[in-house]
Scaffold this motif. Sequence first.
Motif, mmCIF file in Angstrom:
data_model
loop_
_atom_site.group_PDB
_atom_site.id
_atom_site.type_symbol
_atom_site.label_atom_id
_atom_site.label_comp_id
_atom_site.label_asym_id
_atom_site.label_seq_id
_atom_site.Cartn_x
_atom_site.Cartn_y
_atom_site.Cartn_z
ATOM 1 N N LEU A 1 0.908 -1.121 0.012
ATOM 2 C CA LEU A 1 -0.033 0.135 0.108
ATOM 3 C C LEU A 1 0.907 1.100 0.097
ATOM 4 C CD1 LEU A 1 -2.990 1.362 0.378
ATOM 5 C CD2 LEU A 1 -2.386 1.370 3.071
ATOM 6 N N PHE A 2 1.812 1.170 0.836
ATOM 7 C CA PHE A 2 2.628 2.426 1.005
ATOM 8 C C PHE A 2 3.725 2.640 -0.231
ATOM 9 C CE2 PHE A 2 2.511 3.916 5.639
ATOM 10 C CZ PHE A 2 1.134 3.659 5.717
ATOM 11 N N ILE A 3 4.157 1.350 -0.674
ATOM 12 C CA ILE A 3 4.885 1.539 -2.009
ATOM 13 C C ILE A 3 4.007 2.200 -3.217
ATOM 14 C CG2 ILE A 3 6.073 0.395 -4.085
ATOM 15 C CD1 ILE A 3 6.856 -1.750 -1.637
ATOM 16 N N ASN A 4 2.843 1.577 -3.227
ATOM 17 C CA ASN A 4 1.899 2.175 -4.336
ATOM 18 C C ASN A 4 1.682 3.769 -4.137
ATOM 19 O OD1 ASN A 4 0.284 2.108 -6.617
ATOM 20 N ND2 ASN A 4 -1.605 1.797 -5.369
ATOM 21 N N ASN A 5 1.386 4.210 -2.851
ATOM 22 C CA ASN A 5 1.156 5.502 -2.546
ATOM 23 C C ASN A 5 2.217 6.498 -2.577
ATOM 24 O OD1 ASN A 5 -1.213 4.583 -1.712
ATOM 25 N ND2 ASN A 5 -1.567 5.641 0.280
ATOM 26 N N ILE A 6 3.489 6.085 -2.522
ATOM 27 C CA ILE A 6 4.431 6.804 -2.478
ATOM 28 C C ILE A 6 4.879 7.184 -4.146
ATOM 29 C CG2 ILE A 6 7.278 6.807 -2.556
ATOM 30 C CD1 ILE A 6 6.781 5.590 0.204
ATOM 31 N N LYS A 7 4.753 6.158 -4.729
ATOM 32 C CA LYS A 7 4.791 5.996 -6.375
ATOM 33 C C LYS A 7 3.640 7.264 -6.799
ATOM 34 C CE LYS A 7 4.207 2.838 -9.885
ATOM 35 N NZ LYS A 7 2.834 2.803 -10.346
ATOM 36 N N ASN A 8 2.376 7.174 -6.268
ATOM 37 C CA ASN A 8 1.478 7.980 -6.823
ATOM 38 C C ASN A 8 1.429 9.232 -6.059
ATOM 39 O OD1 ASN A 8 0.477 6.449 -8.925
ATOM 40 N ND2 ASN A 8 -0.249 5.079 -7.324
ATOM 41 N N LYS A 9 2.402 9.441 -4.971
ATOM 42 C CA LYS A 9 2.381 10.885 -4.442
ATOM 43 C C LYS A 9 1.384 10.960 -3.539
ATOM 44 C CE LYS A 9 5.931 12.802 -7.258
ATOM 45 N NZ LYS A 9 6.666 11.786 -6.863
ATOM 46 N N LYS A 10 0.559 9.869 -2.988
ATOM 47 C CA LYS A 10 -0.415 10.048 -1.895
ATOM 48 C C LYS A 10 -0.112 9.934 -0.456
ATOM 49 C CE LYS A 10 -4.100 7.458 -3.318
ATOM 50 N NZ LYS A 10 -5.031 6.456 -3.863
ATOM 51 N N PRO A 11 -1.001 10.374 0.463
ATOM 52 C CA PRO A 11 -0.599 10.235 1.638
ATOM 53 C C PRO A 11 -0.182 8.625 2.161
ATOM 54 C CG PRO A 11 -2.544 11.571 1.427
ATOM 55 C CD PRO A 11 -2.306 11.059 0.098
ATOM 56 N N LEU A 12 0.691 8.710 3.153
ATOM 57 C CA LEU A 12 0.941 7.647 3.771
ATOM 58 C C LEU A 12 0.176 7.311 5.065
ATOM 59 C CD1 LEU A 12 4.734 7.340 3.152
ATOM 60 C CD2 LEU A 12 2.916 6.482 1.670
ATOM 61 N N PRO A 13 -0.963 6.600 5.223
ATOM 62 C CA PRO A 13 -1.974 6.647 6.387
ATOM 63 C C PRO A 13 -1.511 5.658 7.553
ATOM 64 C CG PRO A 13 -2.912 5.292 4.679
ATOM 65 C CD PRO A 13 -1.570 5.867 4.137
ATOM 66 N N ILE A 14 -0.726 6.294 8.558
ATOM 67 C CA ILE A 14 -0.402 5.515 9.799
ATOM 68 C C ILE A 14 -1.420 5.391 10.956
ATOM 69 C CG2 ILE A 14 1.693 5.291 11.504
ATOM 70 C CD1 ILE A 14 3.487 6.195 9.441
ATOM 71 N N TYR A 15 -1.675 4.417 11.073
ATOM 72 C CA TYR A 15 -2.577 4.138 12.298
ATOM 73 C C TYR A 15 -2.160 4.797 13.600
ATOM 74 C CZ TYR A 15 -5.390 1.271 8.833
ATOM 75 O OH TYR A 15 -6.144 0.731 7.738
ATOM 76 N N GLY A 16 -2.920 5.272 14.497
ATOM 77 C CA GLY A 16 -2.401 5.598 15.733
ATOM 78 C C GLY A 16 -1.075 6.337 15.780
ATOM 79 N N ASP A 17 -0.169 5.954 16.757
ATOM 80 C CA ASP A 17 0.864 6.732 16.917
ATOM 81 C C ASP A 17 2.061 5.894 15.991
ATOM 82 O OD1 ASP A 17 1.592 4.262 18.245
ATOM 83 O OD2 ASP A 17 1.830 5.181 20.136
ATOM 84 N N GLY A 18 1.831 5.008 15.257
ATOM 85 C CA GLY A 18 2.874 3.951 14.478
ATOM 86 C C GLY A 18 3.801 3.263 15.437
ATOM 87 N N LYS A 19 3.607 3.199 16.574
ATOM 88 C CA LYS A 19 4.567 2.450 17.475
ATOM 89 C C LYS A 19 4.015 0.932 17.627
ATOM 90 C CE LYS A 19 6.526 6.263 19.408
ATOM 91 N NZ LYS A 19 6.687 7.292 20.476
#
Length: 351
Positions: free
Chosen positions: A200-218
Amino acid sequence: MKKTILITGGAGFIGSHVVRLFVNKYPDYQILNLDNLTYAGNLENLKDIENKPNYSFIKADIVDADKMNEIFTNYPIDSVIHLAAESHVDRSISNPLDFIMTNVVGTVNLLNAAKTAWKDNFNDKLFYHVSTDEVYGSLGETGLFLETTPYDPRSPYSASKASSDQFVRAYENTYGLPIVISNCSNNYGANQFPEKLIPLFINNIKNKKPLPIYGDGKYTRDWLWVEDHAKAIDLIFHRGKLGETYNIGGFNEWQNIDLIKALCKLMDDKLNQPQGTSETLITYIKDRPGHDKRYAIDATKLNQELGWSPSLQFEEGLSKTIDWYLSNEEWLNNVTSGNYQNYYITQYETI
Ligand code: NAD
Ligand code: DAU
């Protein structure tokens, strides 16, 4: 020795790697790939082996009990490697019943079909059930999941997988069905549907879309290269002890935010853009309900009994994974068109 192996879910992410490994490594085995081709199933994943003489595809739904019996009547199946499942935690939160149907009812249908076809004569038969570490629940800062860790599933997905595991064990205890189960940590690699974190994040970076991190990411996950999972399944299938459970993991824990930052750096390199560009896309959003804090597998038993260990360092695996997605644009475009767009809008409506 010749075998006829029914591999369920073979058009999905992990299943396609398992099918490829078995078809190429064991030309004497007949491999039947049973898959209903849900949104996550994609025969493009198996283009390279689809014309091999020891491979066939059967489109069928494991929820259809009559169909499962028919398949066991029509083919001389002596082993099952069962991977077909609804596999995405977020979708299980929106639609738990789909998970109960496929993961629980579908598994019981397969168990019944195997038991009936094998007529309680279980010599040289095997039902191998592929499961997840999520059945063990959520860890605190320390500790690892062992094969003996009590089950404590906490999402509809993990509850459905835990239930299916227990049915498999019940069929061994009650009817003597020869079974083996493995519980694996988070897989990554080529052909993973881009609803899961890494693709998901590879595809979003490629398309310059936000990277949705749930909560605090920890939140912490233990990542394993999918081809190492397939190799572990091969070993357990051939040399695992009947009735046993084997944990499979990468000895490779990452907090989500650290993993994403490493991914962003690699993506900046691969896309020839200044370091820091991808990180600007990081966006913290509302947490996943019931989000499990930490998973980490102790795979010592598999290592000591069968000699398995992960073959690839994570940085190398991540780099190979990115390369695969960047050079398989058509695959990515095909799976992210149509219904994926509706899923994406509903799941990430706030960004
Ligand atoms: P996936 O979602 O990529 O693939 C699942 C496959 O099952 C798809 O091809 C789909 O079409 C098929 N399928 C779904 N419902 C079906 C039905 N009713 N009848 C027939 N086929 C059906 O899943 P995955 O990530 O490859 O996971 C495969 C298995 O491994 C699952 O059982 C999952 O619980 C388990 N697992 C996954 C991971 C992981 O990190 N992805 C880790 C440990 C265990
Ligand atoms: O542990 C094994 C399990 O790993 C498998 O059984 C599941 O089938 C597989 O989907 C996976 O479950 P996770 O929930 O851990 O994977 P996912 O990729 O959905 O999420 C990984 C982590 O990233 C998790 O902490 C949630 C977080 N995440 C995920 C998505 C999709 C985000 O922060 N943002 C997101 O958009």
